[in-house]
Design a protein around this motif. Structure first.
Motif, PDB file in Angstrom:
ATOM      1  N   LEU A 175       0.809  -1.144   0.003  1.00  0.00           N
ATOM      2  CA  LEU A 175      -0.038  -0.135  -0.023  1.00  0.00           C
ATOM      3  C   LEU A 175       0.909   1.333  -0.030  1.00  0.00           C
ATOM      4  CD1 LEU A 175      -2.936   0.986   0.053  1.00  0.00           C
ATOM      5  CD2 LEU A 175      -2.900   0.744   2.553  1.00  0.00           C
ATOM      6  N   LEU A 176       1.891   1.241   0.818  1.00  0.00           N
ATOM      7  CA  LEU A 176       2.991   2.435   0.879  1.00  0.00           C
ATOM      8  C   LEU A 176       3.689   2.635  -0.660  1.00  0.00           C
ATOM      9  CD1 LEU A 176       4.376   1.962   4.348  1.00  0.00           C
ATOM     10  CD2 LEU A 176       2.991   3.843   3.676  1.00  0.00           C
ATOM     11  N   THR A 177       3.765   1.374  -1.322  1.00  0.00           N
ATOM     12  CA  THR A 177       4.197   1.505  -2.562  1.00  0.00           C
ATOM     13  C   THR A 177       3.515   2.058  -3.559  1.00  0.00           C
ATOM     14  OG1 THR A 177       5.871  -0.312  -2.051  1.00  0.00           O
ATOM     15  CG2 THR A 177       5.737   0.373  -4.335  1.00  0.00           C
ATOM     16  N   LEU A 178       2.275   1.667  -3.554  1.00  0.00           N
ATOM     17  CA  LEU A 178       1.247   2.325  -4.450  1.00  0.00           C
ATOM     18  C   LEU A 178       0.863   3.646  -4.212  1.00  0.00           C
ATOM     19  CD1 LEU A 178      -1.028   1.774  -6.437  1.00  0.00           C
ATOM     20  CD2 LEU A 178      -2.641   1.215  -4.488  1.00  0.00           C
ATOM     21  N   GLY A 179       1.040   4.111  -2.953  1.00  0.00           N
ATOM     22  CA  GLY A 179       0.903   5.485  -2.693  1.00  0.00           C
ATOM     23  C   GLY A 179       2.243   6.393  -3.290  1.00  0.00           C
ATOM     24  N   SER A 180       3.381   5.763  -2.812  1.00  0.00           N
ATOM     25  CA  SER A 180       4.657   6.518  -3.279  1.00  0.00           C
ATOM     26  C   SER A 180       4.539   6.506  -4.839  1.00  0.00           C
ATOM     27  CB  SER A 180       5.694   5.740  -2.895  1.00  0.00           C
ATOM     28  OG  SER A 180       5.866   5.730  -1.383  1.00  0.00           O
ATOM     29  N   ALA A 181       4.116   5.523  -5.533  1.00  0.00           N
ATOM     30  CA  ALA A 181       4.069   5.377  -6.994  1.00  0.00           C
ATOM     31  C   ALA A 181       3.260   6.525  -7.774  1.00  0.00           C
ATOM     32  CB  ALA A 181       3.595   4.150  -7.807  1.00  0.00           C
ATOM     33  N   ALA A 182       1.939   6.528  -6.733  1.00  0.00           N
ATOM     34  CA  ALA A 182       1.052   7.676  -7.374  1.00  0.00           C
ATOM     35  C   ALA A 182       1.744   9.306  -7.161  1.00  0.00           C
ATOM     36  CB  ALA A 182      -0.274   7.560  -6.518  1.00  0.00           C
ATOM     37  N   VAL A 183       2.425   9.301  -5.874  1.00  0.00           N
ATOM     38  CA  VAL A 183       3.049  10.637  -5.928  1.00  0.00           C
ATOM     39  C   VAL A 183       3.981  10.907  -6.799  1.00  0.00           C
ATOM     40  CG1 VAL A 183       4.573  11.977  -4.263  1.00  0.00           C
ATOM     41  CG2 VAL A 183       2.624  10.486  -3.285  1.00  0.00           C
ATOM     42  N   CYS A 184       4.840   9.765  -7.337  1.00  0.00           N
ATOM     43  CA  CYS A 184       6.132  10.205  -8.142  1.00  0.00           C
ATOM     44  C   CYS A 184       5.445  10.359  -9.700  1.00  0.00           C
ATOM     45  CB  CYS A 184       6.931   8.843  -8.286  1.00  0.00           C
ATOM     46  SG  CYS A 184       7.876   8.501  -6.717  1.00  0.00           S
ATOM     47  N   ALA A 185       4.235   9.912  -9.912  1.00  0.00           N
ATOM     48  CA  ALA A 185       3.409   9.855 -11.176  1.00  0.00           C
ATOM     49  C   ALA A 185       3.066  11.177 -11.421  1.00  0.00           C
ATOM     50  CB  ALA A 185       2.403   8.768 -11.380  1.00  0.00           C
ATOM     51  N   CYS A 186       2.430  12.026 -10.058  1.00  0.00           N
ATOM     52  CA  CYS A 186       2.033  13.251 -10.268  1.00  0.00           C
ATOM     53  C   CYS A 186       2.939  14.220 -10.618  1.00  0.00           C
ATOM     54  CB  CYS A 186       0.894  13.544  -8.963  1.00  0.00           C
ATOM     55  SG  CYS A 186      -0.485  12.673  -8.803  1.00  0.00           S
ATOM     56  N   ALA A 187       4.430  13.861  -9.552  1.00  0.00           N
ATOM     57  CA  ALA A 187       5.303  14.743  -9.861  1.00  0.00           C
ATOM     58  C   ALA A 187       6.162  14.795 -11.350  1.00  0.00           C
ATOM     59  CB  ALA A 187       6.329  14.379  -8.942  1.00  0.00           C
ATOM     60  N   CYS A 188       6.060  13.688 -11.816  1.00  0.00           N
ATOM     61  CA  CYS A 188       6.669  13.453 -13.169  1.00  0.00           C
ATOM     62  C   CYS A 188       5.609  14.040 -14.252  1.00  0.00           C
ATOM     63  CB  CYS A 188       6.514  11.938 -13.528  1.00  0.00           C
ATOM     64  SG  CYS A 188       7.851  11.075 -12.789  1.00  0.00           S
ATOM     65  N   LEU A 189       4.267  14.093 -14.058  1.00  0.00           N
ATOM     66  CA  LEU A 189       3.252  14.793 -14.806  1.00  0.00           C
ATOM     67  C   LEU A 189       3.529  16.356 -14.797  1.00  0.00           C
ATOM     68  CD1 LEU A 189       0.909  14.938 -16.615  1.00  0.00           C
ATOM     69  CD2 LEU A 189      -0.697  14.722 -14.594  1.00  0.00           C
ATOM     70  N   ALA A 190       3.738  16.785 -13.478  1.00  0.00           N
ATOM     71  CA  ALA A 190       4.059  18.237 -13.472  1.00  0.00           C
ATOM     72  C   ALA A 190       5.238  18.675 -14.086  1.00  0.00           C
ATOM     73  CB  ALA A 190       4.094  18.590 -11.755  1.00  0.00           C
ATOM     74  N   ALA A 191       6.269  17.711 -13.988  1.00  0.00           N
ATOM     75  CA  ALA A 191       7.592  18.039 -14.585  1.00  0.00           C
ATOM     76  C   ALA A 191       7.523  17.928 -16.298  1.00  0.00           C
ATOM     77  CB  ALA A 191       8.473  16.988 -14.253  1.00  0.00           C
ATOM     78  N   LEU A 192       6.644  17.046 -16.687  1.00  0.00           N
ATOM     79  CA  LEU A 192       6.468  17.313 -18.116  1.00  0.00           C
ATOM     80  C   LEU A 192       5.655  18.305 -18.347  1.00  0.00           C
ATOM     81  CD1 LEU A 192       5.606  13.504 -18.764  1.00  0.00           C
ATOM     82  CD2 LEU A 192       7.638  14.670 -19.340  1.00  0.00           C
ATOM     83  N   ILE A 193       4.805  18.856 -18.014  1.00  0.00           N
ATOM     84  CA  ILE A 193       3.973  19.944 -18.234  1.00  0.00           C
ATOM     85  C   ILE A 193       4.795  21.424 -17.962  1.00  0.00           C
ATOM     86  CG2 ILE A 193       1.765  21.375 -17.612  1.00  0.00           C
ATOM     87  CD1 ILE A 193       0.362  18.785 -16.782  1.00  0.00           C
ATOM     88  N   ALA A 194       5.497  21.444 -16.943  1.00  0.00           N
ATOM     89  CA  ALA A 194       6.155  22.718 -16.625  1.00  0.00           C
ATOM     90  C   ALA A 194       7.690  22.122 -16.165  1.00  0.00           C
ATOM     91  CB  ALA A 194       5.606  23.548 -15.532  1.00  0.00           C
ATOM     92  N   PRO A 195       8.484  22.036 -17.091  1.00  0.00           N
ATOM     93  CA  PRO A 195       9.926  21.490 -16.533  1.00  0.00           C
ATOM     94  C   PRO A 195      10.742  22.836 -16.003  1.00  0.00           C
ATOM     95  CG  PRO A 195       9.683  21.701 -19.032  1.00  0.00           C
ATOM     96  CD  PRO A 195       8.388  22.090 -18.462  1.00  0.00           C
ATOM     97  N   GLY A 196      11.592  21.957 -15.010  1.00  0.00           N
ATOM     98  CA  GLY A 196      12.790  23.115 -14.537  1.00  0.00           C
ATOM     99  C   GLY A 196      12.269  23.556 -13.002  1.00  0.00           C
ATOM    100  N   VAL A 197      13.098  24.185 -12.629  1.00  0.00           N
ATOM    101  CA  VAL A 197      12.507  24.948 -11.298  1.00  0.00           C
ATOM    102  C   VAL A 197      12.458  26.469 -11.530  1.00  0.00           C
ATOM    103  CG1 VAL A 197      13.406  25.274  -8.884  1.00  0.00           C
ATOM    104  CG2 VAL A 197      14.250  23.352 -10.063  1.00  0.00           C
ATOM    105  N   THR A 198      11.068  26.488 -11.854  1.00  0.00           N
ATOM    106  CA  THR A 198      10.589  27.937 -12.043  1.00  0.00           C
ATOM    107  C   THR A 198       9.391  28.204 -11.335  1.00  0.00           C
ATOM    108  OG1 THR A 198       9.095  27.030 -13.697  1.00  0.00           O
ATOM    109  CG2 THR A 198      11.434  27.588 -14.534  1.00  0.00           C
ATOM    110  N   PRO A 199       9.049  29.520 -10.980  1.00  0.00           N
ATOM    111  CA  PRO A 199       7.718  29.844 -10.163  1.00  0.00           C
ATOM    112  C   PRO A 199       6.651  28.786 -10.526  1.00  0.00           C
ATOM    113  CG  PRO A 199       9.316  31.679 -10.588  1.00  0.00           C
ATOM    114  CD  PRO A 199       9.870  30.582 -11.362  1.00  0.00           C
ATOM    115  N   PRO A 200       6.210  28.905 -12.195  1.00  0.00           N
ATOM    116  CA  PRO A 200       5.140  28.261 -12.524  1.00  0.00           C
ATOM    117  C   PRO A 200       4.998  26.714 -12.353  1.00  0.00           C
ATOM    118  CG  PRO A 200       5.641  29.775 -13.945  1.00  0.00           C
ATOM    119  CD  PRO A 200       6.797  29.820 -12.942  1.00  0.00           C
ATOM    120  N   ALA A 201       6.325  26.350 -12.335  1.00  0.00           N
ATOM    121  CA  ALA A 201       6.496  24.720 -12.258  1.00  0.00           C
ATOM    122  C   ALA A 201       6.300  24.312 -10.624  1.00  0.00           C
ATOM    123  CB  ALA A 201       8.150  24.412 -12.537  1.00  0.00           C
TER     124      ALA A 201
END
Length: 237
Positions: free
Chosen positions: A24-50
């Motif tokens: 269950l913890l792995t499933l939850g961690s995978a979901a967090v990483c997937a959402c973070a990857c989606l955000a990085a794809l939409i707005a890459p880099g360390v920027t205010p909008p990102a």
């Protein structure tokens, strides 16, 4: 049960709860990483909008994982129903909790960029203020996320008030999760990005332990169904 006994119980659950709840913890961690990857794809880099976008996209999954961590630490049990139910809570209350430090961090990046382009010493005041506000809001966000999961019966204002009170009294406990997160991200960048999958679960368990060990001292949360004799029996088993 004394506070010291409750602390030992909660810390034991935090450490021993990883293995039996690993899927269950792995499933939850995978979901967090997937959402973070989606955000990085939409707005890459360390920027205010990102930063702002990442907060919005990642907050519900982080709240869901925090719900698992809180049931593991507080009840020594959890299942996927807690995880699924917490997603809606993450949208309603998790996003504001994570968005606040993200906005402060975005303002910090803007101030740093302005200082780099202008070199004006007066801009350093903005850098210092926004940096201090960001540093203060990050542990507050941790406290609010876990308070939201552990005390769902309270209003949003009540949860924020409780989280702020606990943070003021025990700031080091709530700093542990952000520090662990920073170390995990650093290790992943230095060794392997795949290590990021191992970061969210321990971070949320540390945050849940910080909340419960603090809240039992104030009486906001109670560790039930375990006496001193029960603890000694478990320790000797």
């Amino acid at each position: 049960m004394t506070v010291a006994t409750a602390h030992r119980v909660l810390l034991r659950r935090s450490m021993r709860g990883i293995w039996p709840h690993l899927p269950l913890l792995t499933l939850g961690s995978a979901a967090v990483c997937a959402c973070a990857c989606l955000a990085a794809l939409i707005a890459p880099g360390v920027t205010p909008p990102a930063l702002v976008l990442s907060a919005i996209l990642v907050a519900p999954s982080v709240t869901a994982l925090a719900a698992i961590a809180n049931t593991v630490v507080g009840q020594d049990d959890s299942d996927i129903r807690w995880w699924l139910a917490a997603w809606s809570v993450g949208v309603r209350r998790g996003i504001p909790a994570v968005l606040l430090p993200a906005v402060a961090g975005a303002l910090l990046l803007v101030a740093v960029q302005v200082w780099q382009h202008t070199g004006a010493p007066v801009v350093l005041v903005s850098v210092g203020v926004s940096g201090a506000v960001t540093a203060g809001l990050v542990p507050l966000s941790v406290a609010v996320l876990h308070t939201t999961c552990a005390l769902p019966e309270r209003t949003a204002l009540g949860q924020w008030r409780t989280a702020a009170e606990l943070l003021v009294r025990w700031p080091v406990r709530f700093l542990a999760a952000p520090v662990l997160l920073g170390l995990g991200v650093w290790a992943a960048t230095q060794l392997s990005v795949s290590l990021l999958l191992l970061v969210p679960a321990p971070v949320t368990l540390v945050g849940a332990a910080a909340l419960w060990t603090s809240a039992v001292e104030t009486g906001d949360l109670i560790v039930e169904d375990l006496t001193e004799n029960d603890l000694l029996e478990r320790e000797s088993a």
